[in-house]
Design an enzyme around this catalytic site. Structure first.
Site, PDB file in Angstrom:
ATOM      1  CE  LYS A  83      -2.010   0.574   3.984  1.00 53.13           C
ATOM      2  NZ  LYS A  83      -1.518   1.545   4.747  1.00 53.13           N
ATOM      3  NE  ARG A 100       6.094   0.153  10.302  1.00 52.71           N
ATOM      4  CZ  ARG A 100       4.805   0.306   9.744  1.00 52.71           C
ATOM      5  NH1 ARG A 100       4.871   0.974   8.567  1.00 52.71           N
ATOM      6  NH2 ARG A 100       3.830  -0.160  10.086  1.00 52.71           N
ATOM      7  NE  ARG A 110      -4.664   1.273  11.091  1.00 58.91           N
ATOM      8  CZ  ARG A 110      -3.721   1.616  10.567  1.00 58.91           C
ATOM      9  NH1 ARG A 110      -3.612   2.931   9.761  1.00 58.91           N
ATOM     10  NH2 ARG A 110      -2.730   0.852  10.096  1.00 58.91           N
ATOM     11  NE  ARG A 151       1.014  -3.366  11.821  1.00 56.79           N
ATOM     12  CZ  ARG A 151       2.130  -3.112  11.064  1.00 56.79           C
ATOM     13  NH1 ARG A 151       3.239  -3.829  11.075  1.00 56.79           N
ATOM     14  NH2 ARG A 151       1.864  -2.038  10.245  1.00 56.79           N
ATOM     15  NE  ARG A 171       6.236  -3.393   5.736  1.00 61.18           N
ATOM     16  CZ  ARG A 171       5.047  -3.123   5.888  1.00 61.18           C
ATOM     17  NH1 ARG A 171       4.298  -3.075   5.089  1.00 61.18           N
ATOM     18  NH2 ARG A 171       4.617  -2.820   7.182  1.00 61.18           N
TER      19      ARG A 171
HETATM   20  P1  AMP Z   1       0.596   2.222   9.615  1.00 62.50           P
HETATM   21  O1  AMP Z   1       1.723   2.841   8.977  1.00 62.50           O
HETATM   22  O2  AMP Z   1      -0.512   2.735   8.718  1.00 62.50           O
HETATM   23  O3  AMP Z   1       0.572   0.747   9.452  1.00 62.50           O
HETATM   24  O4  AMP Z   1       0.267   2.548  11.053  1.00 62.50           O
HETATM   25  C1  AMP Z   1       1.042   1.745  12.022  1.00 62.50           C
HETATM   26  C2  AMP Z   1       0.401   2.147  13.247  1.00 62.50           C
HETATM   27  O5  AMP Z   1      -0.004   3.431  13.557  1.00 62.50           O
HETATM   28  C3  AMP Z   1      -0.831   1.137  13.371  1.00 62.50           C
HETATM   29  O6  AMP Z   1      -0.734  -0.248  13.691  1.00 62.50           O
HETATM   30  C4  AMP Z   1      -1.503   2.054  14.495  1.00 62.50           C
HETATM   31  O7  AMP Z   1      -0.967   1.811  15.698  1.00 62.50           O
HETATM   32  C5  AMP Z   1      -1.195   3.455  14.385  1.00 62.50           C
HETATM   33  N1  AMP Z   1      -2.314   4.081  13.258  1.00 62.50           N
HETATM   34  C6  AMP Z   1      -2.034   4.453  12.112  1.00 62.50           C
HETATM   35  N2  AMP Z   1      -3.277   5.110  11.484  1.00 62.50           N
HETATM   36  C7  AMP Z   1      -4.123   4.955  12.420  1.00 62.50           C
HETATM   37  C8  AMP Z   1      -5.535   5.646  12.611  1.00 62.50           C
HETATM   38  N3  AMP Z   1      -6.100   5.886  11.564  1.00 62.50           N
HETATM   39  N4  AMP Z   1      -6.177   5.376  13.858  1.00 62.50           N
HETATM   40  C9  AMP Z   1      -5.646   4.877  14.805  1.00 62.50           C
HETATM   41  N5  AMP Z   1      -4.237   4.044  14.792  1.00 62.50           N
HETATM   42  C10 AMP Z   1      -3.452   4.423  13.690  1.00 62.50           C
END
Ligand code: AMP
Length: 213
Positions: free
Chosen positions: A13, A152, A86, A163, A120
């Site tokens: 993504k 990460r 989300r 997740r 990654r």
């Molecule tokens: P991502 O990079 O989008 O995978 O986000 C990494 C982490 O950030 C996620 O696993 C959540 O813990 C937090 N996170 C990112 N976007 C949101 C959102 N819209 N609402 C709540 N937590 C978020």
């Protein structure tokens, strides 16, 4: 055009979002990046969020919404939302603020995700790489700025399992909510092929919209 891109962790993504941003001149808003940026500042809020995301849990919506409002105060069109919404509440919040035209949903099987996720690598400049699909020219270093790449904390199998469960349960109501706007993308193909499918959709969407206006 305002677009949302959905896809589980490891679906490519982020890579597709970067490509879409360049080709269609959209502003890529990744809530994950906004959070990681706050964490890197080592602020009180950043420290709290670090613990939450390390567990694979969601950061409270009030915090995310506050960060987004700050971003959207300058530009309400031509955004590409990645990682947001989300939850149903976040989706409703977004609809109050602006109009979403299209929702892309990148689909990849669980087995393939597990294989991809541990490979990654990221750079602090925002670039991302993959040991198989998007190798840096020099192993371990960024092609763009030359800095050392890192992985990460939440890119491990145990956290991924959690997740994915959260992702699936959160996406379920959003699938219904965006039924009329959501388009499935086969994310198991090569990066270029996934992007050419998206490109086809988005360029034709723009044409159609222009014809209607
Ligand atoms: P991502 O990079 O989008 O995978 O986000 C990494 C982490 O950030 C996620 O696993 C959540 O813990 C937090 N996170 C990112 N976007 C949101 C959102 N819209 N609402 C709540 N937590 C978020």
């Amino acid at each position: 055009m305002n677009i949302i891109i959905f896809g589980p962790p490891g679906s490519g993504k982020g890579t597709q979002a970067e490509l879409i941003e360049k080709e269609f001149n959209l502003r890529h808003i990744s809530t994950g990046d906004l959070i990681r940026n706050e964490i890197s500042k080592e602020s009180k809020l950043g420290k709290e969020m670090k613990e939450i995301i390390a567990k694979g849990e969601l950061v409270p919506s009030e915090i995310i919404s506050r960060m987004l409002v700050e971003k959207l105060s300058t530009e309400k069109t031509n955004n590409l939302f990645d990682g947001f919404p989300r939850t149903l509440m976040q989706a409703k919040f977004l609809d109050v603020v602006l109009n979403i035209d299209l929702v892309l949903n990148i689909e990849v099987s669980k087995e393939l995700l597990e294989e991809r996720i541990t490979k990654r690598w990221y750079c602090s400049c925002g670039a991302s790489y993959h040991e198989i699909y998007k190798k840096p020219k020099k192993k371990g270093y960024c092609d763009i700025c030359g800095k050392k790449l890192f992985q990460r904390e939440d890119d491990n199998i145990e956290t991924l399992k959690n997740r994915l469960e959260i992702y699936e349960s959160q996406l379920k109501p959003l699938r219904d909510y965006y039924k009329m706007k959501m388009i499935k993308i086969n994310g198991e193909q090569e990066i270029e092929k996934v992007f050419s499918d998206i490109k086809f959709l988005l360029s034709n969407f723009e044409k159609l919209k222009n014809q209607l206006n």
